[in-house]
Design an enzyme around this catalytic site. Structure first.
Site, short mmCIF file in Angstrom:
data_model
loop_
_atom_site.label_atom_id
_atom_site.label_comp_id
_atom_site.label_asym_id
_atom_site.label_seq_id
_atom_site.Cartn_x
_atom_site.Cartn_y
_atom_site.Cartn_z
N GLU A 279 5.66 0.33 -47.86
CA GLU A 279 5.15 0.16 -49.08
C GLU A 279 6.21 -0.67 -49.65
O GLU A 279 7.28 -0.51 -49.66
CB GLU A 279 5.23 1.52 -49.60
CG GLU A 279 5.21 1.66 -51.01
CD GLU A 279 5.16 3.25 -51.58
OE1 GLU A 279 5.07 3.62 -52.25
OE2 GLU A 279 6.13 3.94 -50.76
N LYS A 337 -2.94 1.78 -54.45
CA LYS A 337 -2.61 3.18 -54.26
C LYS A 337 -3.38 4.13 -55.25
O LYS A 337 -3.30 3.73 -56.45
CB LYS A 337 -1.03 3.35 -54.46
CG LYS A 337 -0.39 5.02 -54.22
CD LYS A 337 0.91 5.07 -54.33
CE LYS A 337 1.41 6.37 -53.79
NZ LYS A 337 2.70 6.58 -53.86
N CYS A 388 2.25 6.17 -49.08
CA CYS A 388 3.37 7.09 -48.96
C CYS A 388 2.83 8.62 -49.55
O CYS A 388 2.17 9.23 -48.49
CB CYS A 388 4.26 6.78 -50.24
SG CYS A 388 5.87 7.86 -50.41
#
Length: 518
Positions: A279, A337, A388
């Site tokens: 990320e 995301k 994440c």
């Protein structure tokens, strides 16, 4: 007070089941004391709520204590004392949020115990049924919120892979149901023995059920996994190990650029089909790196595709993105995301708190949520992607799998916190691989990076806080577990069945003050 201390001690026991301590066996007995003390509190609601608070705060507070690792934030310009207060606030907030599950469960079970209060085998089973359905329902509800992490199910990950195979049936709540039901049966067994000095045979029931569930998991776990050469993809992972204290500085950018460029070149020379980075490996817009960076030149020279963690432009801000870049240096797909971290990546109630809470960013813009319906294509087929925090949300992965995703890639930073967090993060990803029956490659900034098979075994697990590169072959799959097909069907069945059983019992006994009053 003694019962309150028992509840706290049991909550601590459950807190020790999660990674990195991973005393997962304790999960099968750590709910027993809470169940018993709530069951025995027949008159006042105050006492069971106190017991529930003690258990919940001990469990969630211990399991989530890693959040305090954000302190000190002096490198961000936050004074030391203010940093400490922020870390404590974050820890207390998420602990209380998790504790609310236990308090709600305790509240409902108090009234269930008053309604179903006979010391009989049938009523004991009904209380276990209702208690299990309620806990699963609460976890399912909480998992729909922006804050979610500490399901009871992850107490078994990544070590008890046999019971984790239950996730293929109905997701993480299947494992939660098993844990709560076994604890409830043990508790009710002791209460029956205490009250009637008999029913010793009832104590064997939780042991037989627990053994049967593990035997079923053993059977699934030992089924061979198909490894067709035509479906294999050799992926290289780069763990950049760039400390957050320098990540957004010119020194950090230069170190990241050198590390990811050299790692990419080595992996490309090893013949990998694609390279995966963490990320925000390079926390800038890709457009700003084209024609002006060593990584771009390396891609043009080696012709190996790469999944690069960077930022993606949108009209009103930017996305935390994972870019699929082909051998010509072109972005052919982009995953943005979807599930953002409250306060960390966005400000809830922006109109009220926007002027109070400042977030760290090298860009003068706001982080924007990605589209939940994204379907990410690549030269190797459709991908299931998580960045994440999304690893905690099983529905996020199920949805992409149901739409044709053939393998999983996840990218994370993990450099903010103590070493407990990456261990728990790996545990979450292990569960997602099992539930969807997919191979997984995961790249993190500081660890743990890994390759995981559909049974939850890691083929390779990185060290923490080290620069590392590694490659493994994973395989595309188009299988569909019951969970992928039907979602969390078990929780719905449990709630409906438990409700009907309670109504039938009330009708049969003729003692339902709620349903029938003269």
């Amino acid at each position: 007070m003694v019962r309150f201390l028992w509840a706290i001690l049991a909550g601590v026991g459950m807190g020790l089941t999660v990674a990195p301590v991973s005393w997962w066996l304790l999960a099968w007995i750590s709910l027993v004391p809470l169940w018993i003390v709530v069951r025995l509190a027949e008159k006042s609601l105050k006492k069971p709520l106190l017991y529930g608070f003690g258990w919940g705060f001990a469990y969630h507070g211990l399991a989530l204590f890693w959040i305090t690792g954000i302190h000190p934030m002096t490198w961000m310009g936050v004074p030391w004392l203010a940093s400490l207060l922020i870390a404590l606030f974050c820890w207390l907030f998420i602990t209380f949020w998790g504790t609310a599950i236990v308090l709600t469960w305790t509240l409902v079970m108090f009234y269930v115990n008053k309604s179903v209060n006979q010391s009989s085998f049938r009523d004991a089973l009904l209380r276990v049924f209702i208690g299990t359905a309620l806990w699963c329902g609460l976890e399912s509800l909480w998992s729909q919120s922006p804050l979610w992490w500490t399901t009871l199910a992850y107490s078994q990950s990544p070590h008890n892979l046999l019971i984790l195979q239950l996730g293929k049936l109905s997701g993480f709540t299947t494992v939660t149901a098993a844990i709560v039901a076994i604890n409830g049966l043990i508790a009710e067994s002791f209460l029956l023995i205490r009250q009637s000095r008999q029913n010793l045979a009832f104590l064997s029931l939780p042991l037989l059920i627990c053994l049967s569930l593990h035997l079923w998991g053993w059977n699934v776990y030992h089924k061979p996994i198909e490894k067709s050469r035509d479906l294999g993809i050799k992926i290289g992972v780069i763990q950049g190990n760039i400390a957050n204290t320098i990540k957004l500085s010119p020194l950090g950018f230069q170190k990241a650029l050198e590390g990811y460029t050299s790692g990419y070149q080595i992996l490309a020379d090893q013949g990998v089909d694609a390279v995966l980075t963490p990320e925000t490996a390079l926390p800038y817009y890709w457009e700003n790196l084209v024609n002006n960076s060593s990584i771009y030149s390396a891609i043009l020279a080696k012709k190996t595709p790469i999944w690069l963690g960077a930022f993606g432009k949108v009209d009103k801000g930017y996305n935390n993105s994972l870019l699929t870049i082909d051998g010509e240096g072109q972005v052919i797909s982009r995953y943005d995301k979807v599930i953002l971290v409250p306060l960390g990546e966005y400000v809830p109630f922006q109109e009220i708190l926007g002027g109070i809470v400042d977030r760290l960013s090298p860009l003068q813009a706001h982080l924007i949520q990605g589209n939940p319906d994204q379907i990410i294509d690549s030269p190797f087929g459709k991908i299931i992607v998580g960045i994440c925090y999304e690893s905690a949300f099983s529905e996020h992965f199920r949805r992409q799998t149901a739409r044709g995703g053939e393998f999983i890639i996840t990218a994370s930073n993990n450099a903010h916190y103590s070493h407990a967090m990456p261990a728990q993060h790996h545990a979450q990803d292990t569960m997602r691989a099992i539930e969807t029956d997919r191979w997984m490659a995961r790249a993190t900034n500081t660890g743990y990076s890994a390759f995981v098979d559909p049974h939850g075994n890691h083929l390779w697990l990185s060290d923490l806080d080290r620069y590392q590169i590694h490659s493994e072959t994973i395989y595309r799959r188009d299988t569909r577990t019951l969970y992928v097909r039907w979602g969390d069907w078990l929780t719905k069945v449990l709630i409906i069945t438990a409700g009907l059983a309670w109504l039938w019992r009330a009708w049969d006994q003729g003692d339902s003050g709620i349903l029938f009053r003269d």
